[in-house]
Structure formats: C-alpha cells, structure tokens
Design a protein around this motif. Structure first.
Motif, PDB file in Angstrom:
ATOM      1  N   ARG A 269       0.820  -1.194  -0.022  1.00 22.69           N
ATOM      2  CA  ARG A 269      -0.110   0.026  -0.126  1.00 22.69           C
ATOM      3  C   ARG A 269       0.918   1.283   0.012  1.00 22.69           C
ATOM      4  O   ARG A 269       0.551   2.157  -0.788  1.00 22.69           O
ATOM      5  CB  ARG A 269      -1.030   0.005   1.117  1.00 22.69           C
ATOM      6  CG  ARG A 269      -2.038  -1.072   1.012  1.00 22.69           C
ATOM      7  CD  ARG A 269      -3.110  -0.834   2.048  1.00 22.69           C
ATOM      8  NE  ARG A 269      -2.679  -0.945   3.537  1.00 22.69           N
ATOM      9  CZ  ARG A 269      -2.944  -2.034   4.193  1.00 22.69           C
ATOM     10  NH1 ARG A 269      -3.078  -3.189   3.651  1.00 22.69           N
ATOM     11  NH2 ARG A 269      -2.314  -2.148   5.358  1.00 22.69           N
ATOM     12  N   ALA A 270       1.829   1.156   0.717  1.00 20.04           N
ATOM     13  CA  ALA A 270       2.584   2.344   1.022  1.00 20.04           C
ATOM     14  C   ALA A 270       3.395   2.584  -0.172  1.00 20.04           C
ATOM     15  O   ALA A 270       3.446   3.852  -0.943  1.00 20.04           O
ATOM     16  CB  ALA A 270       3.930   2.138   1.958  1.00 20.04           C
ATOM     17  N   ALA A 271       3.963   1.666  -0.975  1.00 15.65           N
ATOM     18  CA  ALA A 271       4.657   1.912  -2.341  1.00 15.65           C
ATOM     19  C   ALA A 271       3.881   2.276  -3.332  1.00 15.65           C
ATOM     20  O   ALA A 271       4.284   3.057  -4.214  1.00 15.65           O
ATOM     21  CB  ALA A 271       5.707   0.478  -2.677  1.00 15.65           C
ATOM     22  N   GLU A 272       2.670   1.656  -3.383  1.00 17.45           N
ATOM     23  CA  GLU A 272       1.790   2.099  -4.537  1.00 17.45           C
ATOM     24  C   GLU A 272       1.184   3.555  -4.411  1.00 17.45           C
ATOM     25  O   GLU A 272       1.091   4.145  -5.385  1.00 17.45           O
ATOM     26  CB  GLU A 272       0.608   1.072  -4.611  1.00 17.45           C
ATOM     27  CG  GLU A 272       0.941  -0.182  -5.195  1.00 17.45           C
ATOM     28  CD  GLU A 272      -0.235  -1.116  -5.079  1.00 17.45           C
ATOM     29  OE1 GLU A 272      -1.209  -0.838  -4.476  1.00 17.45           O
ATOM     30  OE2 GLU A 272      -0.007  -2.209  -5.913  1.00 17.45           O
ATOM     31  N   ALA A 273       1.047   3.996  -3.246  1.00 14.78           N
ATOM     32  CA  ALA A 273       0.550   5.271  -2.819  1.00 14.78           C
ATOM     33  C   ALA A 273       1.626   6.249  -3.036  1.00 14.78           C
ATOM     34  O   ALA A 273       1.354   7.483  -3.388  1.00 14.78           O
ATOM     35  CB  ALA A 273      -0.028   5.227  -1.672  1.00 14.78           C
ATOM     36  N   LEU A 274       2.795   5.969  -2.885  1.00 15.81           N
ATOM     37  CA  LEU A 274       3.844   7.100  -2.687  1.00 15.81           C
ATOM     38  C   LEU A 274       5.048   6.733  -3.626  1.00 15.81           C
ATOM     39  O   LEU A 274       5.844   5.683  -3.114  1.00 15.81           O
ATOM     40  CB  LEU A 274       4.418   7.304  -1.353  1.00 15.81           C
ATOM     41  CG  LEU A 274       3.246   7.794  -0.139  1.00 15.81           C
ATOM     42  CD1 LEU A 274       3.676   7.999   1.100  1.00 15.81           C
ATOM     43  CD2 LEU A 274       2.970   9.187  -0.802  1.00 15.81           C
ATOM     44  N   PRO A 275       5.248   6.735  -4.723  1.00 17.24           N
ATOM     45  CA  PRO A 275       6.206   6.200  -5.559  1.00 17.24           C
ATOM     46  C   PRO A 275       7.584   6.589  -5.237  1.00 17.24           C
ATOM     47  O   PRO A 275       8.776   6.008  -5.718  1.00 17.24           O
ATOM     48  CB  PRO A 275       5.677   6.861  -7.105  1.00 17.24           C
ATOM     49  CG  PRO A 275       4.265   7.255  -6.936  1.00 17.24           C
ATOM     50  CD  PRO A 275       4.127   7.532  -5.622  1.00 17.24           C
ATOM     51  N   ARG A 276       7.526   7.683  -4.476  1.00 17.16           N
ATOM     52  CA  ARG A 276       8.706   8.083  -4.009  1.00 17.16           C
ATOM     53  C   ARG A 276       9.476   7.029  -3.308  1.00 17.16           C
ATOM     54  O   ARG A 276      10.853   7.201  -2.855  1.00 17.16           O
ATOM     55  CB  ARG A 276       8.766   9.550  -3.379  1.00 17.16           C
ATOM     56  CG  ARG A 276      10.196  10.285  -2.962  1.00 17.16           C
ATOM     57  CD  ARG A 276      10.009  11.592  -2.295  1.00 17.16           C
ATOM     58  NE  ARG A 276       9.224  12.523  -3.237  1.00 17.16           N
ATOM     59  CZ  ARG A 276      10.354  13.217  -4.085  1.00 17.16           C
ATOM     60  NH1 ARG A 276      11.539  12.839  -4.048  1.00 17.16           N
ATOM     61  NH2 ARG A 276       9.949  13.878  -4.897  1.00 17.16           N
TER      62      ARG A 276
END
Length: 264
Positions: free
Chosen positions: A98-105
């Motif tokens: 979830r974190a990686a998909e929502a925040l590409p940075r």
C-alpha cells in the motif's frame, strides 16, 4: 526342585522389576515428564491467548523513520496500518504494498513489529539522478530509470536529461531497437559513471542514440561519452584528459583507449 524353582522365579521377578531405588527413579522421571507436558500445554495456551486474544499486544502506535522529502504523516496515511489489530496478525506485506503504490517516491519500506504494541515503518526514498523538464516542472528519475515524482523546483546538483531523438537516421534506428525506456536507463548509467569530482558540475545528459550520449558541464564544456558501456574506463580517461588539457572545451571519451580533446 519345587523350592529351587520358586527361588529362581523370585530372582527373575527382582531382575525384571529392578531394585526399589530404580523403580522410584523411574516414577520420578515419569512424574517429571507429565508435569513438563502439562506446563507446556498451560504456557502454550497462555501464549496463544496473549498473542491472539489479549488487548496487551494490539497495534497502538505507528512510527516512521528514514523520510527526507516525504513526511511521516504521509507514510502513515499511505500505509494504513490497522490500529487495534492483534500485532501478530498484521499483514506486513500488504502494508508495504500500500505504501509503495500510494507513494512512488518510496523505494523500499520495511514493516517491523515492535512488541508489545507498535509497528515501525523504515522508509528508503528514491534519489533522483536525472531530471526531465516537463511543462514548467521537473520529473525526477532514479538510478533504475524510474520516473517517480514531479516537483516544482529542480533539486540542486541533479543534471537534466535531454532526449534529443530524431525520427530519422541513427536516432530513429536506436529508438526502434532499444525503446525510450532503455535509452533513459543508458543515460542513468552514464550519469552514475561520471567522475565524482565532475558530477556536481554536470548540467545535462543528452541522448541522441544508444551510442551517442553526451554531457554538458556548468561552465559550457562538453563531453562525448558514447554509450553507457565501459563507464569506469571512460571516467578515468576523462579525468586524465582534463588534467592534461585544462583549457580544452570539448572532450571525447567514447573510445576510452583513444580519448581526444579540442577547443581552447
């Protein structure tokens, strides 16, 4: 004969049963084994209840470390850690996704259970190595060639990526053969191979084709680098050439065994 037989039977009975101290030791070992099994069952059921039924080990806090551009609150919101859930039942893989998909940075995020009631999110952000100018803004490109964020202001010390690809000649052939993403990755390879002393002075990396990548420095000097291959050799050749020809304005290390310079 009868008496002898009775004595022999008694002797065999004593041998099979063992002397009283041995029988007592066996009984003690048996009691110890039974007690150990009961204790294991008791503590096992207690541990199971503690992990899955107790309010003492539920998620109450979420801490974030490793952020630079992102804020801890942004990471918490993107990760959506289920507060109140049993700590042992938390799906760490789902949180990472979830974190990686929502925040590409985010390059990586490690989700760690910290007993008794905390989830720790350890973040590694992507670092831009090239910038693509787009509509008055800048798209950041990391060392894997991933375009991960758009920013209003160009980060200091990050060179621009210029894709100077024509629709004819070698540029068109290179584009058809490799595709734009591959050419971007070659530019990233070149940017990563630039000598450390020269990297802050690199204004742009220009791609005309797979074999025609060049650098423009902040003082106006230019470097023909060629492809991204043999980067370490080209870096050494460029360093030596610049020392030998400090007034030159153009350097060619596309063939590192035969570097050249021109202009003054």
């Amino acid at each position: 004969m009868a008496g002898s037989t009775t004595a022999e039977r008694g002797e065999r009975k004593r041998e099979s049963s063992g002397p009283p101290p041995v029988r007592a030791a066996r009984r003690r070992r048996l009691r110890l084994i039974i007690a150990s099994v009961v204790a294991l069952l008791f503590f096992g059921s207690g541990a199971f209840w503690l992990l899955y039924g107790s309010d003492l080990v539920r998620v109450e806090r979420v801490s974030v470390s490793g952020t630079g551009v992102l804020t801890p609150d942004q990471v918490r919101e993107a990760a959506r850690v289920p507060l109140g859930e049993q700590l042992v039942s938390v799906d760490t893989g789902a949180i990472e996704k979830r974190a990686a998909e929502a925040l590409p940075r985010i390059d990586t995020v490690d989700v760690v259970r910290s007993w008794p009631d905390e989830i720790k999110l350890r973040v590694t952000e992507r670092t831009p190595v090239l910038l693509v100018h787009q509509g008055g803004k800048f798209v950041e490109v990391d060392d894997d060639g991933v375009r991960f964020a758009t920013v209003e202001k160009a980060p200091k010390g990050v060179p621009a990526l210029e894709m100077d690809l024509s629709r004819s000649g070698s540029s068109a052939a290179s584009l058809r053969r490799f595709g734009e993403d591959r050419l971007v990755r070659e530019a990233v390879r070149v940017a990563g191979a630039v000598p450390e002393s020269l990297a802050p002075k690199t204004r742009s990396v220009k791609v005309r084709s797979y074999d025609a990548i060049s650098l423009e420095l902040t003082d106006g000097r230019t470097v023909d680098w060629g492809s991204g291959e043999k980067g370490a050799q080209k870096a050494r050749a460029l360093t030596a050439l610049m020392k030998a020809e400090p007034d030159a304005r153009h350097f060619d290390v596309s063939v590192p065994s035969a570097p050249a310079s021109s202009g003054s």
